[in-house]
Design a protein around this motif. Sequence first.
Motif, mmCIF file in Angstrom:
data_model
loop_
_atom_site.group_PDB
_atom_site.id
_atom_site.type_symbol
_atom_site.label_atom_id
_atom_site.label_comp_id
_atom_site.label_asym_id
_atom_site.label_seq_id
_atom_site.Cartn_x
_atom_site.Cartn_y
_atom_site.Cartn_z
ATOM 1 N N CYS A 54 0.859 -1.183 0.000
ATOM 2 C CA CYS A 54 0.000 0.000 0.000
ATOM 3 C C CYS A 54 0.896 1.235 0.000
ATOM 4 C CB CYS A 54 -0.927 0.011 1.210
ATOM 5 S SG CYS A 54 -0.070 -0.012 2.799
ATOM 6 N N ASP A 55 0.305 2.410 -0.093
ATOM 7 C CA ASP A 55 1.062 3.660 -0.079
ATOM 8 C C ASP A 55 1.403 4.001 1.361
ATOM 9 O OD1 ASP A 55 2.076 6.229 -0.278
ATOM 10 O OD2 ASP A 55 0.639 6.870 -1.796
ATOM 11 N N ALA A 56 2.686 3.846 1.720
ATOM 12 C CA ALA A 56 3.105 4.017 3.107
ATOM 13 C C ALA A 56 2.820 5.404 3.654
ATOM 14 C CB ALA A 56 4.594 3.707 3.246
ATOM 15 N N ALA A 57 2.731 6.404 2.787
ATOM 16 C CA ALA A 57 2.466 7.767 3.254
ATOM 17 C C ALA A 57 1.089 7.878 3.902
ATOM 18 C CB ALA A 57 2.575 8.750 2.097
ATOM 19 N N TYR A 58 0.214 6.920 3.611
ATOM 20 C CA TYR A 58 -1.157 6.981 4.111
ATOM 21 C C TYR A 58 -1.505 5.783 5.001
ATOM 22 C CZ TYR A 58 -1.186 10.597 0.651
ATOM 23 O OH TYR A 58 -0.861 11.729 -0.060
ATOM 24 N N CYS A 59 -1.103 4.576 4.569
ATOM 25 C CA CYS A 59 -1.431 3.394 5.379
ATOM 26 C C CYS A 59 -0.437 3.207 6.519
ATOM 27 C CB CYS A 59 -1.504 2.150 4.514
ATOM 28 S SG CYS A 59 0.030 1.727 3.664
ATOM 29 N N GLY A 60 0.700 3.890 6.440
ATOM 30 C CA GLY A 60 1.664 3.979 7.534
ATOM 31 C C GLY A 60 2.013 5.440 7.697
ATOM 32 N N MET A 61 3.308 5.719 7.777
ATOM 33 C CA MET A 61 3.804 7.095 7.715
ATOM 34 C C MET A 61 5.045 7.097 6.834
ATOM 35 S SD MET A 61 3.508 8.453 11.679
ATOM 36 C CE MET A 61 3.793 6.841 12.434
ATOM 37 N N GLU A 62 5.233 8.169 6.089
ATOM 38 C CA GLU A 62 6.431 8.304 5.264
ATOM 39 C C GLU A 62 7.214 9.533 5.698
ATOM 40 O OE1 GLU A 62 7.983 8.868 0.638
ATOM 41 O OE2 GLU A 62 5.858 8.515 1.029
ATOM 42 N N ILE A 63 8.486 9.313 6.040
ATOM 43 C CA ILE A 63 9.401 10.412 6.318
ATOM 44 C C ILE A 63 10.114 10.709 5.004
ATOM 45 C CG2 ILE A 63 11.260 11.267 7.774
ATOM 46 C CD1 ILE A 63 8.695 10.408 9.296
ATOM 47 N N GLN A 64 9.893 11.886 4.471
ATOM 48 C CA GLN A 64 10.361 12.214 3.128
ATOM 49 C C GLN A 64 11.879 12.277 3.042
ATOM 50 O OE1 GLN A 64 9.553 12.085 0.118
ATOM 51 N NE2 GLN A 64 8.711 14.015 -0.605
ATOM 52 N N ILE A 65 12.419 11.731 1.948
ATOM 53 C CA ILE A 65 13.823 11.908 1.564
ATOM 54 C C ILE A 65 13.820 12.611 0.219
ATOM 55 C CG2 ILE A 65 15.967 10.752 0.901
ATOM 56 C CD1 ILE A 65 15.288 8.514 2.819
ATOM 57 N N LEU A 66 14.389 13.821 0.168
ATOM 58 C CA LEU A 66 14.243 14.629 -1.041
ATOM 59 C C LEU A 66 15.415 15.597 -1.195
ATOM 60 C CD1 LEU A 66 11.826 15.056 -3.176
ATOM 61 C CD2 LEU A 66 11.461 17.213 -1.959
ATOM 62 N N ASP A 67 15.809 15.806 -2.437
ATOM 63 C CA ASP A 67 16.742 16.889 -2.747
ATOM 64 C C ASP A 67 15.952 18.191 -2.763
ATOM 65 O OD1 ASP A 67 18.573 18.699 -3.750
ATOM 66 O OD2 ASP A 67 18.410 17.974 -5.822
ATOM 67 N N ASP A 68 15.897 18.848 -1.619
ATOM 68 C CA ASP A 68 15.110 20.081 -1.506
ATOM 69 C C ASP A 68 15.572 21.158 -2.484
ATOM 70 O OD1 ASP A 68 13.666 18.901 0.495
ATOM 71 O OD2 ASP A 68 14.409 20.180 2.115
#
Length: 217
Positions: free
Chosen positions: A101-115
Amino acid sequence: MRLLTCIVALFLSGPVLAGEPSGCLTPEEQEQGFVCLFDGTSLENWQGDTKGYVIEDGVLVCKPGGNLYTKKEYADFIFRFEFKLTPNANNGVGIRTPMGCDAAYCGMEIQILDDSGERYENLQPYQYHGSIYGVVPAKRGHLKPVGEWNSEEIYCKGRHVKVTLNGVVIVDANLDEVEPMDHRDHPGLKREKGYIGFLGHGTRVEFRNIRIKELTP
């Protein structure tokens, strides 16, 4: 001659002591009860897209990779790792998430991003690095330049989630006191246990020194 060579090699290498810390852990971390989840040689502690993540010179590389999950579920923990971004890199750490499933919603997602990536100039605050995606925005400005190694710690105990990037706390949240900023349903905020996963989005990100300590309730 072969026997003599082996004896000399053993002498030069020195003894391997029981209880000696692995290369993934500092002596302090070993004493504190941390364990390595990736030792630079295998993915034996991981499941999921084990083809999209490869090992290069002892480093775990999302290339480009999908979702790679721990084999074990975790409830309360301290999760530490180092990562190196490429331009416009995008990944994430799923916590307390089910698989499939989409972890950002069914779990939590801590973003990793080149800001600093040009394609991310106009994102919402909750989409930048370190944020609990869609829910809690992270403080910005603490990533190292692209191509340099960053260190991150995710502390998760009960309803408390804290993210520390390069020694700076960028998220410190009580999940009972937050409301999703993206106005979407996030049932994963209520989960007490689940997998930890790297969530690839088609870009190269490198990881090393991945370790975890489980916390008692």
